[in-house]
Enzyme design. Structure first.
Site, PDB file in Angstrom:
ATOM      1  N   TYR A  44      -1.887  -0.907  10.892  1.00 49.95           N
ATOM      2  CA  TYR A  44      -2.106  -1.481   9.556  1.00 49.95           C
ATOM      3  C   TYR A  44      -0.900  -1.209   8.656  1.00 49.95           C
ATOM      4  O   TYR A  44      -0.335  -2.119   8.046  1.00 49.95           O
ATOM      5  CB  TYR A  44      -3.375  -0.889   8.925  1.00 49.95           C
ATOM      6  CG  TYR A  44      -3.481  -1.141   7.438  1.00 49.95           C
ATOM      7  CD1 TYR A  44      -3.742  -2.415   6.943  1.00 49.95           C
ATOM      8  CD2 TYR A  44      -3.273  -0.109   6.511  1.00 49.95           C
ATOM      9  CE1 TYR A  44      -3.815  -2.651   5.576  1.00 49.95           C
ATOM     10  CE2 TYR A  44      -3.345  -0.331   5.148  1.00 49.95           C
ATOM     11  CZ  TYR A  44      -3.613  -1.606   4.688  1.00 49.95           C
ATOM     12  OH  TYR A  44      -3.669  -1.843   3.332  1.00 49.95           O
TER      13      TYR A  44
ATOM     14  N   LYS B 222       2.110  -3.781   6.904  1.00 48.02           N
ATOM     15  CA  LYS B 222       2.551  -3.846   5.491  1.00 48.02           C
ATOM     16  C   LYS B 222       4.056  -3.609   5.392  1.00 48.02           C
ATOM     17  O   LYS B 222       4.754  -4.277   4.629  1.00 48.02           O
ATOM     18  CB  LYS B 222       1.807  -2.794   4.654  1.00 48.02           C
ATOM     19  CG  LYS B 222       0.318  -3.054   4.501  1.00 48.02           C
ATOM     20  CD  LYS B 222       0.030  -4.272   3.627  1.00 48.02           C
ATOM     21  CE  LYS B 222      -1.450  -4.534   3.475  1.00 48.02           C
ATOM     22  NZ  LYS B 222      -1.769  -5.817   2.845  1.00 48.02           N
TER      23      LYS B 222
ATOM     24  N   SER C 182       0.839  -1.192   0.000  1.00 47.24           N
ATOM     25  CA  SER C 182       0.000   0.000   0.000  1.00 47.24           C
ATOM     26  C   SER C 182       0.872   1.240   0.000  1.00 47.24           C
ATOM     27  O   SER C 182       1.991   1.231   0.538  1.00 47.24           O
ATOM     28  CB  SER C 182      -0.862  -0.038   1.269  1.00 47.24           C
ATOM     29  OG  SER C 182      -1.431   1.226   1.510  1.00 47.24           O
TER      30      SER C 182
HETATM   31  P1  NAD Z   1     -10.960  -7.008   1.022  1.00 46.40           P
HETATM   32  O1  NAD Z   1     -11.227  -6.990   2.487  1.00 46.40           O
HETATM   33  O2  NAD Z   1     -12.102  -6.875   0.094  1.00 46.40           O
HETATM   34  O3  NAD Z   1     -10.116  -8.324   0.637  1.00 46.40           O
HETATM   35  C1  NAD Z   1      -9.344  -9.033   1.557  1.00 46.40           C
HETATM   36  C2  NAD Z   1      -9.872 -10.452   1.573  1.00 46.40           C
HETATM   37  O4  NAD Z   1      -9.053 -11.262   2.395  1.00 46.40           O
HETATM   38  C3  NAD Z   1     -11.290 -10.549   2.121  1.00 46.40           C
HETATM   39  O5  NAD Z   1     -12.069 -11.248   1.170  1.00 46.40           O
HETATM   40  C4  NAD Z   1     -11.149 -11.327   3.424  1.00 46.40           C
HETATM   41  O6  NAD Z   1     -12.280 -12.129   3.685  1.00 46.40           O
HETATM   42  C5  NAD Z   1      -9.894 -12.121   3.156  1.00 46.40           C
HETATM   43  N1  NAD Z   1      -9.098 -12.505   4.336  1.00 46.40           N
HETATM   44  C6  NAD Z   1      -8.687 -11.706   5.353  1.00 46.40           C
HETATM   45  N2  NAD Z   1      -7.899 -12.403   6.187  1.00 46.40           N
HETATM   46  C7  NAD Z   1      -7.815 -13.668   5.696  1.00 46.40           C
HETATM   47  C8  NAD Z   1      -7.148 -14.843   6.110  1.00 46.40           C
HETATM   48  N3  NAD Z   1      -6.392 -14.860   7.219  1.00 46.40           N
HETATM   49  N4  NAD Z   1      -7.275 -15.973   5.362  1.00 46.40           N
HETATM   50  C9  NAD Z   1      -8.039 -15.958   4.234  1.00 46.40           C
HETATM   51  N5  NAD Z   1      -8.692 -14.881   3.792  1.00 46.40           N
HETATM   52  C10 NAD Z   1      -8.570 -13.743   4.523  1.00 46.40           C
HETATM   53  O7  NAD Z   1      -9.881  -5.846   0.755  1.00 46.40           O
HETATM   54  P2  NAD Z   1      -9.294  -5.246  -0.593  1.00 46.40           P
HETATM   55  O8  NAD Z   1      -9.604  -3.799  -0.596  1.00 46.40           O
HETATM   56  O9  NAD Z   1      -9.658  -6.072  -1.754  1.00 46.40           O
HETATM   57  O10 NAD Z   1      -7.742  -5.378  -0.258  1.00 46.40           O
HETATM   58  C11 NAD Z   1      -6.960  -6.485  -0.671  1.00 46.40           C
HETATM   59  C12 NAD Z   1      -5.529  -6.288  -0.201  1.00 46.40           C
HETATM   60  O11 NAD Z   1      -5.055  -5.039  -0.725  1.00 46.40           O
HETATM   61  C13 NAD Z   1      -5.373  -6.194   1.315  1.00 46.40           C
HETATM   62  O12 NAD Z   1      -4.175  -6.852   1.679  1.00 46.40           O
HETATM   63  C14 NAD Z   1      -5.257  -4.699   1.569  1.00 46.40           C
HETATM   64  O13 NAD Z   1      -4.516  -4.420   2.732  1.00 46.40           O
HETATM   65  C15 NAD Z   1      -4.521  -4.238   0.318  1.00 46.40           C
HETATM   66  N6  NAD Z   1      -4.754  -2.818   0.013  1.00 46.40           N
HETATM   67  C16 NAD Z   1      -6.038  -2.343  -0.138  1.00 46.40           C
HETATM   68  C17 NAD Z   1      -6.243  -0.989  -0.383  1.00 46.40           C
HETATM   69  C18 NAD Z   1      -7.636  -0.429  -0.509  1.00 46.40           C
HETATM   70  O14 NAD Z   1      -7.809   0.797  -0.369  1.00 46.40           O
HETATM   71  N7  NAD Z   1      -8.665  -1.220  -0.795  1.00 46.40           N
HETATM   72  C19 NAD Z   1      -5.155  -0.113  -0.500  1.00 46.40           C
HETATM   73  C20 NAD Z   1      -3.860  -0.635  -0.365  1.00 46.40           C
HETATM   74  C21 NAD Z   1      -3.685  -1.993  -0.109  1.00 46.40           C
HETATM   75  N1  UFG Z   2     -12.527  11.452   3.166  1.00 46.88           N
HETATM   76  C1  UFG Z   2     -13.550  12.335   3.480  1.00 46.88           C
HETATM   77  N2  UFG Z   2     -14.705  11.813   3.981  1.00 46.88           N
HETATM   78  C2  UFG Z   2     -14.902  10.478   4.167  1.00 46.88           C
HETATM   79  C3  UFG Z   2     -13.852   9.582   3.839  1.00 46.88           C
HETATM   80  C4  UFG Z   2     -12.674  10.108   3.346  1.00 46.88           C
HETATM   81  O1  UFG Z   2     -13.405  13.551   3.333  1.00 46.88           O
HETATM   82  O2  UFG Z   2     -15.976  10.092   4.639  1.00 46.88           O
HETATM   83  C5  UFG Z   2     -11.280  11.986   2.589  1.00 46.88           C
HETATM   84  C6  UFG Z   2     -10.051  11.717   3.430  1.00 46.88           C
HETATM   85  O3  UFG Z   2      -9.878  12.732   4.393  1.00 46.88           O
HETATM   86  C7  UFG Z   2      -8.961  11.712   2.352  1.00 46.88           C
HETATM   87  C8  UFG Z   2      -9.672  11.143   1.120  1.00 46.88           C
HETATM   88  O4  UFG Z   2     -11.062  11.328   1.360  1.00 46.88           O
HETATM   89  O5  UFG Z   2      -8.565  13.035   2.057  1.00 46.88           O
HETATM   90  C9  UFG Z   2      -9.409   9.665   0.899  1.00 46.88           C
HETATM   91  O6  UFG Z   2      -9.684   8.961   2.103  1.00 46.88           O
HETATM   92  P1  UFG Z   2      -9.758   7.367   2.149  1.00 46.88           P
HETATM   93  O7  UFG Z   2     -10.113   6.991   3.544  1.00 46.88           O
HETATM   94  O8  UFG Z   2     -10.625   6.871   1.051  1.00 46.88           O
HETATM   95  O9  UFG Z   2      -8.283   6.926   1.772  1.00 46.88           O
HETATM   96  P2  UFG Z   2      -6.889   7.235   2.468  1.00 46.88           P
HETATM   97  O10 UFG Z   2      -6.025   7.839   1.425  1.00 46.88           O
HETATM   98  O11 UFG Z   2      -7.042   7.969   3.733  1.00 46.88           O
HETATM   99  O12 UFG Z   2      -6.442   5.777   2.857  1.00 46.88           O
HETATM  100  C10 UFG Z   2      -6.123   4.846   1.840  1.00 46.88           C
HETATM  101  C11 UFG Z   2      -6.417   3.419   2.274  1.00 46.88           C
HETATM  102  C12 UFG Z   2      -5.520   3.029   3.414  1.00 46.88           C
HETATM  103  C13 UFG Z   2      -4.100   3.322   3.107  1.00 46.88           C
HETATM  104  C14 UFG Z   2      -3.939   4.758   2.677  1.00 46.88           C
HETATM  105  C15 UFG Z   2      -2.549   5.082   2.222  1.00 46.88           C
HETATM  106  O13 UFG Z   2      -7.736   3.306   2.688  1.00 46.88           O
HETATM  107  O14 UFG Z   2      -5.654   1.640   3.585  1.00 46.88           O
HETATM  108  O15 UFG Z   2      -4.789   5.008   1.556  1.00 46.88           O
HETATM  109  O16 UFG Z   2      -2.221   4.247   1.179  1.00 46.88           O
HETATM  110  F1  UFG Z   2      -3.361   3.113   4.216  1.00 46.88           F
END
Ligand code: NAD
Ligand code: UFG
Length: 344
Positions: free
Chosen positions: A147, A151, A123
């Site tokens: 979190y 990572k 991330s």
């Molecule tokens: P998500 O929650 O939709 O997907 C994660 C999946 O992993 C879920 O389906 C959950 O049920 C499964 N899971 C969790 N722990 C498990 C375990 N121990 N064994 C088996 N399954 C398990 O989330 P996502 O947004 O699709 O994110 C996927 C990956 O990308 C995550 O590692 C997350 O940290 C990373 N990531 C997401 C974002 C974002 O904003 N969505 C940003 C950066 C990184």
């Molecule tokens: N925001 C609002 N209102 C809301 C939600 C978000 O104004 O209800 C704003 C936040 O302040 C930020 C922007 O929208 O300025 C994006 O916020 P998100 O929560 O969607 O995303 P972030 O960038 O804060 O966080 C994301 C992922 C995290 C990761 C981070 C850095 O959700 O998992 O990027 O990579 F850690």
């Protein structure tokens, strides 16, 4: 065959589509702690292909050993993990347990099976509070919450593996650390998308749930940042572009050139979009109102964060192609067809 951990989740389900459409066999494992198996049923409907699904936990060493014994896995994409920043501050041990132990157990099973091609879901959070923008992969890393620290620790742990291969004269690991920026959007079919349990964590589900009337108004966290309109700026990337980035990473791992050791790649668009830009684009493209109010800043938020994406373009032959309009259109298409997510 590609093993996809956390396969039923938001980004993984979109990636399964790209893998199946490219002709790969897919085995997905998920404990369904934050997903519904319905997402994978729909992946199969969209592609007309079948995939194998195991309901299980990646921390279960016996299950993982069995998977590698029973299936010819060529590469693994490791999505499984917990991902909510706020929740991680309240329950750090659960986050370290899930995120660290799943990766440890997986890597041990892979090493034992001599399958050493891994794509890891990292991330942009590993850059901490950026001192300079855009972010390049070699900038200093830090963590501001459990979190993010999970990572970062995983990146460092995987970073120790290539040196061990040299010492032990073992076949080399080939690992792509994909640092995602802000994934939004959904498959254009509207059949799969982001389906947060309970209260969402991210901006886009708050916008779509407000637009559909599940919430009265969107709270915008601060309009006094040093950005073009005072609201926070992020690098939003369409989830289908992100999924295609995983396909490119797998192709690179399996190519004769491969990835030597561990390499990190930013997956973003390189564009900075503010919260107000996003809300306005959403309303304009979808002809729907998103009432909002400005509230105080959210603790821990940075003013701006966006990627330099040149390494992924050069080395993975990948770049995002979808525009802000596609992101807001597809997010709304998914939400309006599935007002209650996979439960509807
Ligand atoms: P998500 O929650 O939709 O997907 C994660 C999946 O992993 C879920 O389906 C959950 O049920 C499964 N899971 C969790 N722990 C498990 C375990 N121990 N064994 C088996 N399954 C398990 O989330 P996502 O947004 O699709 O994110 C996927 C990956 O990308 C995550 O590692 C997350 O940290 C990373 N990531 C997401 C974002 C974002 O904003 N969505 C940003 C950066 C990184
Ligand atoms: N925001 C609002 N209102 C809301 C939600 C978000 O104004 O209800 C704003 C936040 O302040 C930020 C922007 O929208 O300025 C994006 O916020 P998100 O929560 O969607 O995303 P972030 O960038 O804060 O966080 C994301 C992922 C995290 C990761 C981070 C850095 O959700 O998992 O990027 O990579 F850690």
């Amino acid at each position: 065959m590609i093993l996809v951990t956390g396969g039923a989740g938001y980004i993984a389900s979109h990636t399964c589509i790209e893998l199946l459409q490219a002709g790969y066999e897919v085995l997905a494992i998920d404990n369904l702690s934050n997903a519904s198996e319905e997402s994978l049923n729909r992946v199969q409907q969209i592609t007309g292909e079948t995939l194998r699904f195991i309901k299980g936990d990646v921390r279960d060493a016996a299950v993982m050993k069995d998977i590698f014994e029973q299936h010819p896995i060529d590469a693994v994409i490791h999505f499984a993990g917990l991902k909510a920043v706020g929740e991680s501050c309240a329950m750090p041990l659960e986050y370290y347990d899930n995120n660290l132990n799943s990766t440890l157990v997986l890597a041990q099973a892979m090493q034992a099976a001599k399958c050493k091609n891994l794509v890891f879901s990292s991330s942009a959070t590993v850059y901490g509070d950026p001192s300079k923008l855009p972010l390049t992969e070699d900038m200093p890393l830090s963590a501001t919450n459990p979190y993010g620290r999970s990572k970062l620790i995983i990146e460092q742990m995987l970073g120790d593996l290539p040196a061990a291969d040299v010492l032990n004269k073992t076949a080399p690991w080939s690992i792509a650390l994909l640092r995602y920026f802000n994934p939004v959007g959904a498959h254009p079919s509207g059949m799969i998308g982001e389906d947060p349990n309970d209260t969402p964590n991210n901006l886009m589900p708050f916008i779509t749930q407000t637009a559909i009337g599940r919430r009265q108004q969107l709270a915008i966290f601060g309009n006094d940042y040093n950005t073009h309109d005072g609201t926070g700026v992020r690098d939003y990337i369409h989830v289908v572009d992100l999924a295609k980035g995983h396909l490119k990473a797998v192709e690179k791992l399996l190519s004769s050139e491969g990835i030597k050791g561990v390499q990190a790649y930013n997956l973003g668009t390189g564009n900075g979009i503010s919260v107000l830009d996003m809300v306005k684009a959403f309303s304009k493209v979808n002809h729907v109102d998103v009432p909002y109010e400005i509230v105080p800043r959210r603790a821990g938020d940075v003013a701006a964060c966006y990627a330099d994406v040149s390494r992924a373009k050069k080395e993975l032959n990948w770049q995002a192609t979808q525009q802000l309009e596609d992101m807001v259109k597809d997010s709304w298409h998914w939400q309006s067809l599935n007002p209650k997510g996979y439960k509807s």
